[in-house]
Design a protein around this motif. Structure first.
Motif, PDB file in Angstrom:
ATOM      1  N   SER A 103      73.669  -4.273 113.481  1.00  0.00           N
ATOM      2  CA  SER A 103      72.784  -5.420 113.742  1.00  0.00           C
ATOM      3  C   SER A 103      71.601  -5.003 114.615  1.00  0.00           C
ATOM      4  O   SER A 103      70.456  -5.353 114.336  1.00  0.00           O
ATOM      5  CB  SER A 103      73.624  -6.518 114.400  1.00  0.00           C
ATOM      6  N   SER A 104      71.888  -4.223 115.646  1.00  0.00           N
ATOM      7  CA  SER A 104      70.797  -3.827 116.556  1.00  0.00           C
ATOM      8  C   SER A 104      69.791  -2.906 115.849  1.00  0.00           C
ATOM      9  O   SER A 104      68.583  -3.020 116.062  1.00  0.00           O
ATOM     10  CB  SER A 104      71.416  -3.227 117.816  1.00  0.00           C
ATOM     11  N   MET A 105      70.286  -2.037 114.947  1.00  0.00           N
ATOM     12  CA  MET A 105      69.358  -1.155 114.216  1.00  0.00           C
ATOM     13  C   MET A 105      68.539  -1.935 113.191  1.00  0.00           C
ATOM     14  O   MET A 105      67.358  -1.663 112.996  1.00  0.00           O
ATOM     15  CB  MET A 105      70.120  -0.010 113.554  1.00  0.00           C
ATOM     16  N   LEU A 106      69.171  -2.906 112.566  1.00  0.00           N
ATOM     17  CA  LEU A 106      68.458  -3.713 111.565  1.00  0.00           C
ATOM     18  C   LEU A 106      67.308  -4.484 112.223  1.00  0.00           C
ATOM     19  O   LEU A 106      66.208  -4.583 111.677  1.00  0.00           O
ATOM     20  CB  LEU A 106      69.446  -4.677 110.876  1.00  0.00           C
ATOM     21  N   LYS A 107      67.578  -4.985 113.431  1.00  0.00           N
ATOM     22  CA  LYS A 107      66.567  -5.773 114.143  1.00  0.00           C
ATOM     23  C   LYS A 107      65.345  -4.940 114.510  1.00  0.00           C
ATOM     24  O   LYS A 107      64.276  -5.475 114.754  1.00  0.00           O
ATOM     25  CB  LYS A 107      67.170  -6.357 115.424  1.00  0.00           C
ATOM     26  N   LYS A 108      65.537  -3.584 114.582  1.00  0.00           N
ATOM     27  CA  LYS A 108      64.417  -2.707 114.970  1.00  0.00           C
ATOM     28  C   LYS A 108      63.427  -2.499 113.827  1.00  0.00           C
ATOM     29  O   LYS A 108      62.323  -2.020 114.049  1.00  0.00           O
ATOM     30  CB  LYS A 108      64.960  -1.359 115.456  1.00  0.00           C
ATOM     31  N   HIS A 109      63.835  -2.820 112.597  1.00  0.00           N
ATOM     32  CA  HIS A 109      62.909  -2.643 111.466  1.00  0.00           C
ATOM     33  C   HIS A 109      61.754  -3.630 111.607  1.00  0.00           C
ATOM     34  O   HIS A 109      61.966  -4.843 111.666  1.00  0.00           O
ATOM     35  CB  HIS A 109      63.646  -2.839 110.131  1.00  0.00           C
ATOM     36  N   LYS A 110      60.551  -3.062 111.656  1.00  0.00           N
ATOM     37  CA  LYS A 110      59.352  -3.864 111.960  1.00  0.00           C
ATOM     38  C   LYS A 110      59.088  -5.003 110.970  1.00  0.00           C
ATOM     39  O   LYS A 110      58.546  -6.030 111.329  1.00  0.00           O
ATOM     40  CB  LYS A 110      58.108  -2.956 111.998  1.00  0.00           C
ATOM     41  N   ASP A 111      59.458  -4.784 109.701  1.00  0.00           N
ATOM     42  CA  ASP A 111      59.165  -5.819 108.710  1.00  0.00           C
ATOM     43  C   ASP A 111      60.284  -6.853 108.560  1.00  0.00           C
ATOM     44  O   ASP A 111      60.247  -7.700 107.674  1.00  0.00           O
ATOM     45  CB  ASP A 111      58.842  -5.191 107.347  1.00  0.00           C
ATOM     46  N   ILE A 112      61.255  -6.775 109.467  1.00  0.00           N
ATOM     47  CA  ILE A 112      62.348  -7.761 109.423  1.00  0.00           C
ATOM     48  C   ILE A 112      62.172  -8.725 110.587  1.00  0.00           C
ATOM     49  O   ILE A 112      61.984  -8.305 111.725  1.00  0.00           O
ATOM     50  CB  ILE A 112      63.718  -7.028 109.561  1.00  0.00           C
ATOM     51  N   ILE A 113      62.219 -10.000 110.319  1.00  0.00           N
ATOM     52  CA  ILE A 113      62.162 -10.984 111.406  1.00  0.00           C
ATOM     53  C   ILE A 113      63.504 -11.701 111.451  1.00  0.00           C
ATOM     54  O   ILE A 113      63.960 -12.238 110.435  1.00  0.00           O
ATOM     55  CB  ILE A 113      61.011 -11.998 111.205  1.00  0.00           C
ATOM     56  N   VAL A 114      64.147 -11.645 112.621  1.00  0.00           N
ATOM     57  CA  VAL A 114      65.418 -12.359 112.756  1.00  0.00           C
ATOM     58  C   VAL A 114      65.104 -13.807 113.126  1.00  0.00           C
ATOM     59  O   VAL A 114      64.580 -14.090 114.192  1.00  0.00           O
ATOM     60  CB  VAL A 114      66.342 -11.704 113.809  1.00  0.00           C
TER      61      VAL A 114
END
Ligand code: 0O2
Length: 210
Positions: A103-114
């Protein structure tokens, strides 16, 4: 009469090719990121991280049932605006800490907005359900323009998935009396599974320390 017409539009729009392609593209975009995360974490940790990734686009009938449950009119517009899980991905991993690492790595992807995070691991649902839910927004390039699509990512351990599978099966049973009894039994097992998840993680840490 008007309601029936709206329902028919919902059914038609949710099976429309363009709608399905756009949601499929959004799912692929997030799955590609999960694959990268898995490769990096597996390399770093020297073990398998993600056991399985499955995805689905919500069936129109299921969207209709959810809109009714949430108290919205059954319209295509409401389905797109109010439902966060039209596109859904389920990630199953072995250990509890892997869920938070992914989850923490996914959130770091710039084009992903949680857009939303629901931690049913720290705050177990009354049913006993445990998983980490992320509602993410991902851009897809379609018809010469960027479009944002929401995807629900459910992250859970193998044990949590095992439990959720049985619980889901129970939900489709009709007898209220029987399901209530089994439901309370299942709730007890959710506690046991929680303990097992924590113990397995502790054991892994002990093995790693040898
Ligand atoms: P299906 O059949 O799994 O597709 P939100 O609108 O984001 O605020 P939402 O979607 O109303 O919230 O609710 P929530 O609690 O985030 O749950 C969404 C999904 O989580 C459900 O999808 C289930 O997949 C799973 N889930 C939630 N609670 C339970 C539970 O008690 N048992 C099991 N087995 N799964 C659960 P749907 O819509 O049910 O449909």
């Amino acid at each position: 009469m008007k309601n029936k017409k709206q329902e028919n539009i919902l059914l038609a729009e949710m099976t429309n090719k363009e709608f399905l392609v756009k949601n499929r593209c959004a799912i692929h975009a997030v799955e590609a990121k999960l694959e990268m995360i898995d490769a990096e974490l597996s390399m770093k940790e020297g073990r398998m991280i993600i056991n399985s990734v499955t995805s689905r686009i919500k069936q129109p009938e299921s969207a209709k049932a959810k809109l009714i449950k949430k108290g919205y009119h059954v319209t295509f517009q409401n389905a797109v605006e109010k439902l966060n899980d039209i596109a859904g991905i389920r990630v199953v991993c072995t250990y509890l800490d892997d869920i938070y690492a992914i989850s923490s790595m996914l959130k770091k992807h710039k084009d992903i907005i949680v857009l939303k995070e629901k931690d049913y691991i720290k705050n177990t649902k009354v049913s006993g359900y445990r998983s980490l839910h992320l509602i993410v927004q991902v851009p897809i390039y379609f018809h010469d323009a960027n479009q944002n699509i929401r995807v629900e990512v459910q992250l859970r351990t193998v044990a949590m998935d095992f439990w959720a599978g049985l619980d889901h099966q129970l939900r489709y049973k009709k007898s209220k009396k029987e399901t209530a009894l089994i439901g309370s039994e299942l709730k007890k097992y959710a506690e046991i599974i929680k303990e097992v998840d924590e113990k397995m993680l502790k054991l892994r840490h002990e093995i790693e320390a040898i």
